[in-house]
Design a protein around this motif. Structure first.
Motif, PDB file in Angstrom:
ATOM      1  N   ALA A  66       0.826  -1.213   0.000  1.00  0.00           N
ATOM      2  CA  ALA A  66       0.000   0.000   0.000  1.00  0.00           C
ATOM      3  C   ALA A  66       0.858   1.260   0.000  1.00  0.00           C
ATOM      4  O   ALA A  66       0.639   2.187   0.781  1.00  0.00           O
ATOM      5  N   ARG A  67       1.808   1.298  -0.896  1.00  0.00           N
ATOM      6  CA  ARG A  67       2.716   2.431  -1.003  1.00  0.00           C
ATOM      7  C   ARG A  67       2.118   3.458  -1.962  1.00  0.00           C
ATOM      8  O   ARG A  67       2.281   3.368  -3.185  1.00  0.00           O
ATOM      9  N   ILE A  68       1.424   4.442  -1.419  1.00  0.00           N
ATOM     10  CA  ILE A  68       0.708   5.421  -2.232  1.00  0.00           C
ATOM     11  C   ILE A  68       1.667   6.248  -3.078  1.00  0.00           C
ATOM     12  O   ILE A  68       1.406   6.500  -4.264  1.00  0.00           O
ATOM     13  N   SER A  69       2.772   6.670  -2.489  1.00  0.00           N
ATOM     14  CA  SER A  69       3.734   7.491  -3.233  1.00  0.00           C
ATOM     15  C   SER A  69       4.305   6.729  -4.419  1.00  0.00           C
ATOM     16  O   SER A  69       4.474   7.280  -5.517  1.00  0.00           O
ATOM     17  N   LEU A  70       4.601   5.466  -4.194  1.00  0.00           N
ATOM     18  CA  LEU A  70       5.148   4.643  -5.272  1.00  0.00           C
ATOM     19  C   LEU A  70       4.105   4.399  -6.359  1.00  0.00           C
ATOM     20  O   LEU A  70       4.417   4.429  -7.560  1.00  0.00           O
ATOM     21  N   LEU A  71       2.864   4.167  -5.947  1.00  0.00           N
ATOM     22  CA  LEU A  71       1.791   3.977  -6.922  1.00  0.00           C
ATOM     23  C   LEU A  71       1.538   5.258  -7.723  1.00  0.00           C
ATOM     24  O   LEU A  71       1.285   5.208  -8.930  1.00  0.00           O
ATOM     25  N   LEU A  72       1.626   6.407  -7.066  1.00  0.00           N
ATOM     26  CA  LEU A  72       1.464   7.678  -7.758  1.00  0.00           C
ATOM     27  C   LEU A  72       2.574   7.869  -8.788  1.00  0.00           C
ATOM     28  O   LEU A  72       2.316   8.300  -9.920  1.00  0.00           O
ATOM     29  N   GLY A  73       3.786   7.526  -8.406  1.00  0.00           N
ATOM     30  CA  GLY A  73       4.890   7.619  -9.345  1.00  0.00           C
ATOM     31  C   GLY A  73       4.698   6.703 -10.546  1.00  0.00           C
ATOM     32  O   GLY A  73       4.959   7.106 -11.686  1.00  0.00           O
ATOM     33  N   MET A  74       4.238   5.477 -10.316  1.00  0.00           N
ATOM     34  CA  MET A  74       3.984   4.547 -11.418  1.00  0.00           C
ATOM     35  C   MET A  74       2.880   5.067 -12.330  1.00  0.00           C
ATOM     36  O   MET A  74       2.962   4.929 -13.553  1.00  0.00           O
ATOM     37  N   ALA A  75       1.848   5.679 -11.735  1.00  0.00           N
ATOM     38  CA  ALA A  75       0.751   6.224 -12.538  1.00  0.00           C
ATOM     39  C   ALA A  75       1.244   7.375 -13.410  1.00  0.00           C
ATOM     40  O   ALA A  75       0.916   7.462 -14.609  1.00  0.00           O
ATOM     41  N   LEU A  76       2.043   8.278 -12.829  1.00  0.00           N
ATOM     42  CA  LEU A  76       2.579   9.402 -13.604  1.00  0.00           C
ATOM     43  C   LEU A  76       3.536   8.936 -14.684  1.00  0.00           C
ATOM     44  O   LEU A  76       3.674   9.581 -15.731  1.00  0.00           O
ATOM     45  N   LEU A  77       4.191   7.816 -14.436  1.00  0.00           N
ATOM     46  CA  LEU A  77       5.132   7.282 -15.412  1.00  0.00           C
ATOM     47  C   LEU A  77       4.426   6.589 -16.578  1.00  0.00           C
ATOM     48  O   LEU A  77       4.756   6.835 -17.753  1.00  0.00           O
ATOM     49  N   LEU A  78       3.431   5.763 -16.261  1.00  0.00           N
ATOM     50  CA  LEU A  78       2.861   4.883 -17.280  1.00  0.00           C
ATOM     51  C   LEU A  78       1.645   5.461 -17.997  1.00  0.00           C
ATOM     52  O   LEU A  78       1.524   5.306 -19.224  1.00  0.00           O
ATOM     53  N   VAL A  79       0.756   6.108 -17.259  1.00  0.00           N
ATOM     54  CA  VAL A  79      -0.493   6.565 -17.876  1.00  0.00           C
ATOM     55  C   VAL A  79      -0.258   7.521 -19.045  1.00  0.00           C
ATOM     56  O   VAL A  79      -0.841   7.346 -20.127  1.00  0.00           O
ATOM     57  N   PRO A  80       0.600   8.541 -18.927  1.00  0.00           N
ATOM     58  CA  PRO A  80       0.813   9.427 -20.076  1.00  0.00           C
ATOM     59  C   PRO A  80       1.598   8.771 -21.206  1.00  0.00           C
ATOM     60  O   PRO A  80       1.539   9.226 -22.348  1.00  0.00           O
ATOM     61  N   LEU A  81       2.323   7.691 -20.884  1.00  0.00           N
ATOM     62  CA  LEU A  81       3.203   7.080 -21.881  1.00  0.00           C
ATOM     63  C   LEU A  81       2.536   5.974 -22.678  1.00  0.00           C
ATOM     64  O   LEU A  81       2.883   5.761 -23.850  1.00  0.00           O
TER      65      LEU A  81
END
Length: 235
Positions: A66-81
Motif C-alpha cells: 500500500a505504497r501510495i507514493s510509489l503507486l502515484l509515481g507509477m501512474a505518472l510514469l505509465l499513464v501518459p506514456l
C-alpha cells in the motif's frame, strides 16, 4: 506482425532507458537509428523483458505494501506514456523524447521513494561504516585548527556528528549534478537548428529526417558541400 510487435517492444525498453541514462539524445529516431527485431532469438528481446519484469515487480510491491507514493509515481510514469507505446493503437511516432516530459516526473517520484524509504537502512549502514568516520575526522581536524578560536566552543557544543540516512546525499548530489549538466548541454543543442541537427547526426548518423533537414539548412546557409553530403546520406 511478429517483427512489428518485437520492434515495438524494443522501443518500450528505449523509452525507459532514456530516463535512466539520458546520455545520447536525438530529436528524431527511425528504423535507421534502432534496427527492427526480426527473430525471437534476437538477444535484444531480453531488454524489453527486463523492462516489463521490473515494472511488474514495482507495481506488485507497491500494491502489496500500500505504497501510495510509489503507486502515484507509477501512474505518472505509465499513464501518459501508454498511448504512445503503440500498444492500444498504432501511432506515427516510433520513439520521441518529448513524450517523456510528464513520465519523467513519475520516474523521479519512484527513484526518490526507493532511495529515501526502501534503501534507508542501507544508507544508515553505509554511513556507519564509511562516511561517519570521514566526517568525524574532519570534525576533529576542525577542532584542532580552531582550538584557539572563539568558534571552537560552538563546534564542540555540536556533539557527535552523525549522518544517518543523510549519507544518501553523497550519492544523490553528484547524480543530480550530472543530470543538471546534461539538461544544460541538451538545451544548448536546441539553441539553433544547426546545433540541433548536428547533435542528432552525432547520435543517429543515418536519421532520414535529420539528414534531410541538415541538407536544406546547409543550402540556405550556402554551405553546398555539406548540403550535398547530407542529401546523399538521406538517399
Amino acid at each position: 506482425f511478429k517483427v512489428r510487435a518485437l520492434s515495438y517492444a524494443q522501443m518500450h525498453f528505449w523509452y525507459f532507458w532514456k530516463l535512466v541514462y539520458p546520455r545520447y539524445l536525438c530529436f528524431d529516431y527511425g528504423h535507421a537509428c534502432i534496427p527492427l527485431v526480426h527473430d525471437l532469438i534476437d538477444w535484444r528481446n531480453i531488454l524489453p523483458l527486463i523492462t516489463y519484469t521490473t515494472l511488474a515487480m514495482l507495481i506488485a510491491f507497491a500494491v502489496k505494501h500500500a505504497r501510495i507514493s510509489l503507486l502515484l509515481g507509477m501512474a505518472l510514469l505509465l499513464v501518459p506514456l501508454v498511448p504512445a507505446l503503440n500498444v492500444v493503437f498504432p501511432v506515427g511516432t516510433l520513439l520521441a523524447e518529448r513524450l517523456l516530459f510528464v513520465p519523467s516526473i513519475g520516474y523521479c517520484f519512484i527513484v526518490a521513494e526507493l532511495l529515501l524509504v526502501d534503501l534507508a537502512d542501507h544508507w544508515k549502514s553505509l554511513s556507519t561504516t564509511l562516511f561517519d568516520p570521514v566526517v568525524h575526522a574532519i570534525h576533529n581536524k576542525a577542532l584542532h585548527w580552531m582550538s584557539r578560536s572563539k568558534d571552537a566552543g560552538k563546534i564542540r557544543s555540536g556533539g557527535d556528528v552523525k549522518l544517518g540516512y543523510k549519507s544518501v546525499y553523497f550519492f544523490v548530489v553528484p547524480l543530480l549534478s550530472l543530470w543538471t549538466v546534461r539538461v544544460w548541454t541538451r538545451n544548448e543543442d536546441w539553441a539553433s537548428e544547426t546545433k540541433l541537427y548536428a547533435s542528432a547526426l552525432k547520435v543517429c548518423p543515418q536519421s532520414l529526417k535529420a539528414l534531410t533537414n541538415h541538407a536544406l539548412l546547409s543550402i540556405q546557409q550556402k554551405q553546398l558541400d555539406e548540403a550535398v553530403a547530407s542529401a546523399r546520406g538521406a538517399l
